[in-house]
Design a protein around this motif. Structure first.
Motif, PDB file in Angstrom:
ATOM      1  N   GLY A 131      -4.603   4.713   5.616  1.00  0.00           N
ATOM      2  CA  GLY A 131      -3.391   4.545   6.404  1.00  0.00           C
ATOM      3  C   GLY A 131      -3.616   3.704   7.636  1.00  0.00           C
ATOM      4  O   GLY A 131      -2.755   2.917   8.046  1.00  0.00           O
ATOM      5  N   LEU A 132      -4.804   3.830   8.236  1.00  0.00           N
ATOM      6  CA  LEU A 132      -5.094   3.096   9.464  1.00  0.00           C
ATOM      7  C   LEU A 132      -5.491   1.649   9.202  1.00  0.00           C
ATOM      8  O   LEU A 132      -5.356   0.806  10.083  1.00  0.00           O
ATOM      9  CB  LEU A 132      -6.215   3.789  10.235  1.00  0.00           C
ATOM     10  CG  LEU A 132      -5.929   5.207  10.737  1.00  0.00           C
ATOM     11  CD1 LEU A 132      -7.161   5.796  11.397  1.00  0.00           C
ATOM     12  CD2 LEU A 132      -4.764   5.205  11.713  1.00  0.00           C
ATOM     13  N   LEU A 133      -5.950   1.347   8.002  1.00  0.00           N
ATOM     14  CA  LEU A 133      -6.436  -0.002   7.702  1.00  0.00           C
ATOM     15  C   LEU A 133      -5.502  -0.787   6.787  1.00  0.00           C
ATOM     16  O   LEU A 133      -5.927  -1.739   6.126  1.00  0.00           O
ATOM     17  CB  LEU A 133      -7.839   0.071   7.085  1.00  0.00           C
ATOM     18  CG  LEU A 133      -8.915   0.669   7.983  1.00  0.00           C
ATOM     19  CD1 LEU A 133     -10.284   0.529   7.344  1.00  0.00           C
ATOM     20  CD2 LEU A 133      -8.924   0.026   9.360  1.00  0.00           C
ATOM     21  N   GLY A 134      -4.238  -0.389   6.717  1.00  0.00           N
ATOM     22  CA  GLY A 134      -3.239  -1.231   6.076  1.00  0.00           C
ATOM     23  C   GLY A 134      -3.006  -1.021   4.598  1.00  0.00           C
ATOM     24  O   GLY A 134      -2.072  -1.598   4.030  1.00  0.00           O
ATOM     25  N   LEU A 135      -3.820  -0.204   3.918  1.00  0.00           N
ATOM     26  CA  LEU A 135      -3.650  -0.031   2.478  1.00  0.00           C
ATOM     27  C   LEU A 135      -2.335   0.667   2.145  1.00  0.00           C
ATOM     28  O   LEU A 135      -1.615   0.253   1.240  1.00  0.00           O
ATOM     29  CB  LEU A 135      -4.824   0.764   1.889  1.00  0.00           C
ATOM     30  CG  LEU A 135      -6.089  -0.027   1.570  1.00  0.00           C
ATOM     31  CD1 LEU A 135      -6.864  -0.342   2.837  1.00  0.00           C
ATOM     32  CD2 LEU A 135      -6.984   0.747   0.592  1.00  0.00           C
TER      33      LEU A 135
ATOM     34  N   LEU B 264      -1.735  -3.286  -6.215  1.00  0.00           N
ATOM     35  CA  LEU B 264      -1.720  -4.650  -5.679  1.00  0.00           C
ATOM     36  C   LEU B 264      -1.393  -4.645  -4.184  1.00  0.00           C
ATOM     37  O   LEU B 264      -1.987  -5.392  -3.401  1.00  0.00           O
ATOM     38  CB  LEU B 264      -0.696  -5.498  -6.440  1.00  0.00           C
ATOM     39  CG  LEU B 264      -1.009  -5.782  -7.912  1.00  0.00           C
ATOM     40  CD1 LEU B 264       0.148  -6.534  -8.558  1.00  0.00           C
ATOM     41  CD2 LEU B 264      -2.290  -6.596  -8.036  1.00  0.00           C
ATOM     42  N   GLY B 265      -0.450  -3.792  -3.794  1.00  0.00           N
ATOM     43  CA  GLY B 265      -0.074  -3.717  -2.385  1.00  0.00           C
ATOM     44  C   GLY B 265      -1.206  -3.207  -1.518  1.00  0.00           C
ATOM     45  O   GLY B 265      -1.442  -3.716  -0.410  1.00  0.00           O
ATOM     46  N   ALA B 266      -1.914  -2.190  -2.018  1.00  0.00           N
ATOM     47  CA  ALA B 266      -3.059  -1.665  -1.271  1.00  0.00           C
ATOM     48  C   ALA B 266      -4.133  -2.735  -1.105  1.00  0.00           C
ATOM     49  O   ALA B 266      -4.724  -2.889  -0.026  1.00  0.00           O
ATOM     50  CB  ALA B 266      -3.626  -0.440  -1.977  1.00  0.00           C
ATOM     51  N   ALA B 267      -4.389  -3.486  -2.179  1.00  0.00           N
ATOM     52  CA  ALA B 267      -5.370  -4.570  -2.103  1.00  0.00           C
ATOM     53  C   ALA B 267      -4.912  -5.647  -1.125  1.00  0.00           C
ATOM     54  O   ALA B 267      -5.720  -6.197  -0.357  1.00  0.00           O
ATOM     55  CB  ALA B 267      -5.599  -5.178  -3.484  1.00  0.00           C
TER      56      ALA B 267
ATOM     57  N   GLY C 201      -6.984  -6.648   2.174  1.00  0.00           N
ATOM     58  CA  GLY C 201      -7.462  -8.019   2.276  1.00  0.00           C
ATOM     59  C   GLY C 201      -7.042  -8.684   3.576  1.00  0.00           C
ATOM     60  O   GLY C 201      -7.845  -9.371   4.225  1.00  0.00           O
ATOM     61  N   ILE C 202      -5.789  -8.482   3.977  1.00  0.00           N
ATOM     62  CA  ILE C 202      -5.305  -9.081   5.219  1.00  0.00           C
ATOM     63  C   ILE C 202      -6.037  -8.493   6.424  1.00  0.00           C
ATOM     64  O   ILE C 202      -6.458  -9.216   7.334  1.00  0.00           O
ATOM     65  CB  ILE C 202      -3.779  -8.879   5.364  1.00  0.00           C
ATOM     66  CG1 ILE C 202      -3.039  -9.622   4.249  1.00  0.00           C
ATOM     67  CG2 ILE C 202      -3.297  -9.371   6.715  1.00  0.00           C
ATOM     68  CD1 ILE C 202      -1.550  -9.355   4.231  1.00  0.00           C
ATOM     69  N   VAL C 203      -6.198  -7.157   6.425  1.00  0.00           N
ATOM     70  CA  VAL C 203      -6.859  -6.503   7.562  1.00  0.00           C
ATOM     71  C   VAL C 203      -8.298  -6.994   7.712  1.00  0.00           C
ATOM     72  O   VAL C 203      -8.742  -7.369   8.805  1.00  0.00           O
ATOM     73  CB  VAL C 203      -6.821  -4.969   7.400  1.00  0.00           C
ATOM     74  CG1 VAL C 203      -7.741  -4.303   8.425  1.00  0.00           C
ATOM     75  CG2 VAL C 203      -5.402  -4.463   7.579  1.00  0.00           C
ATOM     76  N   TYR C 204      -9.052  -6.999   6.618  1.00  0.00           N
ATOM     77  CA  TYR C 204     -10.445  -7.423   6.710  1.00  0.00           C
ATOM     78  C   TYR C 204     -10.551  -8.919   6.983  1.00  0.00           C
ATOM     79  O   TYR C 204     -11.491  -9.376   7.634  1.00  0.00           O
ATOM     80  CB  TYR C 204     -11.199  -7.055   5.431  1.00  0.00           C
ATOM     81  CG  TYR C 204     -11.642  -5.616   5.434  1.00  0.00           C
ATOM     82  CD1 TYR C 204     -12.880  -5.259   5.942  1.00  0.00           C
ATOM     83  CD2 TYR C 204     -10.815  -4.613   4.952  1.00  0.00           C
ATOM     84  CE1 TYR C 204     -13.293  -3.933   5.964  1.00  0.00           C
ATOM     85  CE2 TYR C 204     -11.215  -3.285   4.975  1.00  0.00           C
ATOM     86  CZ  TYR C 204     -12.457  -2.962   5.478  1.00  0.00           C
ATOM     87  OH  TYR C 204     -12.849  -1.651   5.512  1.00  0.00           O
ATOM     88  N   GLY C 205      -9.571  -9.694   6.501  1.00  0.00           N
ATOM     89  CA  GLY C 205      -9.560 -11.118   6.806  1.00  0.00           C
ATOM     90  C   GLY C 205      -9.365 -11.371   8.286  1.00  0.00           C
ATOM     91  O   GLY C 205     -10.070 -12.189   8.899  1.00  0.00           O
ATOM     92  N   ILE C 206      -8.418 -10.654   8.892  1.00  0.00           N
ATOM     93  CA  ILE C 206      -8.177 -10.796  10.335  1.00  0.00           C
ATOM     94  C   ILE C 206      -9.373 -10.306  11.133  1.00  0.00           C
ATOM     95  O   ILE C 206      -9.835 -10.951  12.082  1.00  0.00           O
ATOM     96  CB  ILE C 206      -6.900 -10.030  10.745  1.00  0.00           C
ATOM     97  CG1 ILE C 206      -5.664 -10.688  10.128  1.00  0.00           C
ATOM     98  CG2 ILE C 206      -6.767  -9.973  12.264  1.00  0.00           C
ATOM     99  CD1 ILE C 206      -4.382  -9.916  10.364  1.00  0.00           C
TER     100      ILE C 206
ATOM    101  N   ALA D 199      -1.834  -3.639  13.405  1.00  0.00           N
ATOM    102  CA  ALA D 199      -0.964  -4.813  13.429  1.00  0.00           C
ATOM    103  C   ALA D 199      -0.422  -5.133  12.040  1.00  0.00           C
ATOM    104  O   ALA D 199       0.787  -5.382  11.860  1.00  0.00           O
ATOM    105  CB  ALA D 199      -1.726  -6.010  13.988  1.00  0.00           C
ATOM    106  N   VAL D 200      -1.299  -5.104  11.036  1.00  0.00           N
ATOM    107  CA  VAL D 200      -0.871  -5.414   9.663  1.00  0.00           C
ATOM    108  C   VAL D 200       0.083  -4.341   9.143  1.00  0.00           C
ATOM    109  O   VAL D 200       1.082  -4.651   8.476  1.00  0.00           O
ATOM    110  CB  VAL D 200      -2.099  -5.566   8.744  1.00  0.00           C
ATOM    111  CG1 VAL D 200      -1.669  -5.663   7.279  1.00  0.00           C
ATOM    112  CG2 VAL D 200      -2.906  -6.795   9.149  1.00  0.00           C
ATOM    113  N   SER D 201      -0.205  -3.077   9.454  1.00  0.00           N
ATOM    114  CA  SER D 201       0.688  -1.998   9.024  1.00  0.00           C
ATOM    115  C   SER D 201       2.073  -2.156   9.639  1.00  0.00           C
ATOM    116  O   SER D 201       3.093  -1.956   8.969  1.00  0.00           O
ATOM    117  CB  SER D 201       0.095  -0.634   9.413  1.00  0.00           C
ATOM    118  OG  SER D 201      -1.112  -0.392   8.730  1.00  0.00           O
ATOM    119  N   ALA D 202       2.114  -2.531  10.929  1.00  0.00           N
ATOM    120  CA  ALA D 202       3.402  -2.747  11.590  1.00  0.00           C
ATOM    121  C   ALA D 202       4.154  -3.907  10.941  1.00  0.00           C
ATOM    122  O   ALA D 202       5.373  -3.835  10.708  1.00  0.00           O
ATOM    123  CB  ALA D 202       3.185  -3.008  13.077  1.00  0.00           C
TER     124      ALA D 202
END
Length: 344
Positions: free
Chosen positions: A104-108, A137-140, A144-149, A168-171
């Protein structure tokens, strides 16, 4: 050298008999909580009636119908969701050495909900099995976006930086999901997933998600020793013959599957994958061969109890279980952050 000493300490502190007893105690508590969760609710039912509904089912009795067709799938769904979130959190924390890691905290979770919003908007008649695939797919996508940033920083992926990127990505994904819901007038359909609830779980859902859960947990157990080594540092893992790239890829796939499964059932519930692994490490130590089974049991226990509390606090109304778990999760997160992100 310090990591090798830590590995020696882990081996020395493993107490199989004690850990088996803790697993047995957790299993007993989980079984007891399942029975109580089936018995209690807007309409309380004696445990004798629950027993009869299991072993002497009478389709003409309304109480038996409620227990068999509504409460059983709901409670089993809660247990599955808890195990999914907890195991995914344990793998994330061990693989990344990030004690603040949680789906939940890392955007998945936000990524999975975003894809569910797209499903409701563009494919409203999509079968549930395909919705699960979109959740994966959404979790991936979110991860991916979180770790990329997070990797853009010169100083690397620190725990706090990953959490900030995840927030930020979750928001962002949450805002996109709400925008889709407003534009396509599907807010009512998505409200269930936003709040977090298991009331719509059916036997059909369980038949689809249970095999995925079993496969993911078995895979997590298989790589658990390698996750223990990764939790001590990549250099130690490589030095002891671990193929870190393959293990990380396998763990990432397991995490995506587990997070996607959980969100497809209950919605964007956070903090289960944060709380339970720390609690289990405190009970079992740092060997992931014990942590993974422990998170399966105690993660299920936490969500079953949260769902029970959500139903009995103000009957016949229900509280979102995501809000109840957050009451525990937010103070725990702040406590870890204040400690500087150290493993509990």
């Amino acid at each position: 050298m310090n990591e090798l000493e830590d590995l020696k300490k882990i081996k020395e502190t493993v107490r199989p008999v004690r850990n088996v007893l803790i697993l047995a105690a957790g299993s007993f508590l989980l079984l007891l909580s399942l029975l109580l969760a089936v018995s209690l609710g807007a309409a309380d039912m004696p445990l004798k009636t629950v027993w009869q509904a299991i072993f002497q089912f009478d389709p003409d009795l309304q109480q038996h119908q409620i227990i068999r067709e509504i409460r059983f799938p709901r409670i089993l769904g809660a247990a599955i969701v808890g195990s999914c979130f907890a195991v995914s959190g344990a793998l994330m924390q061990g693989m990344t050495r990030n004690p603040l890691a949680d789906s939940g905290l890392l955007g998945l979770n936000a990524g999975a909900v975003f894809m569910l919003a797209c499903c409701f908007a563009f494919f409203p008649q999509l079968p549930y099995v395909y919705m699960i695939l979109f959740s994966f797919l959404g979790a991936a996508l979110g991860a991916g976006i979180v770790y990329g940033i997070g990797s853009l920083s010169k100083n690397g992926l620190t725990p706090i930086r990953l959490v900030l990127a995840g927030a930020a990505v979750s928001a962002l994904l949450g805002a996109l999901s709400e925008g889709i819901a407003l534009y396509y007038e599907i807010g009512q359909d998505l409200a269930f997933w936003y709040a977090g609830g298991i009331s719509g779980t059916s036997w059909g859902h369980l038949q689809i998600i249970t095999p995925w859960l079993l496969l993911a947990v078995i895979a997590a157990v298989i790589i658990s020793r390698s996750i223990t080594l990764l939790s001590l540092g990549e250099e130690v893992a490589v030095g002891l013959g671990t193929k870190t790239g393959r293990i990380k890829l396998t763990a990432a796939l397991i995490i995506v599957v587990l997070a996607g499964l959980a969100v497809s059932v209950v919605g964007a519930v956070s903090f289960v994958g944060l709380i339970v692994p720390h609690m289990v490490r405190w009970l079992f130590g740092y060997d992931y061969r014990w942590i993974i089974p422990g998170t399966v049991i105690y993660g299920a226990l936490l969500v079953v109890l949260a769902d029970l509390a959500a139903r009995i606090i103000s009957p016949p109304h229900e509280m979102p279980i995501g809000a109840l778990i957050a009451l525990l999760g937010v103070p725990f997160f702040l406590y870890l952050a204040r400690k500087g992100g150290g493993m509990a």
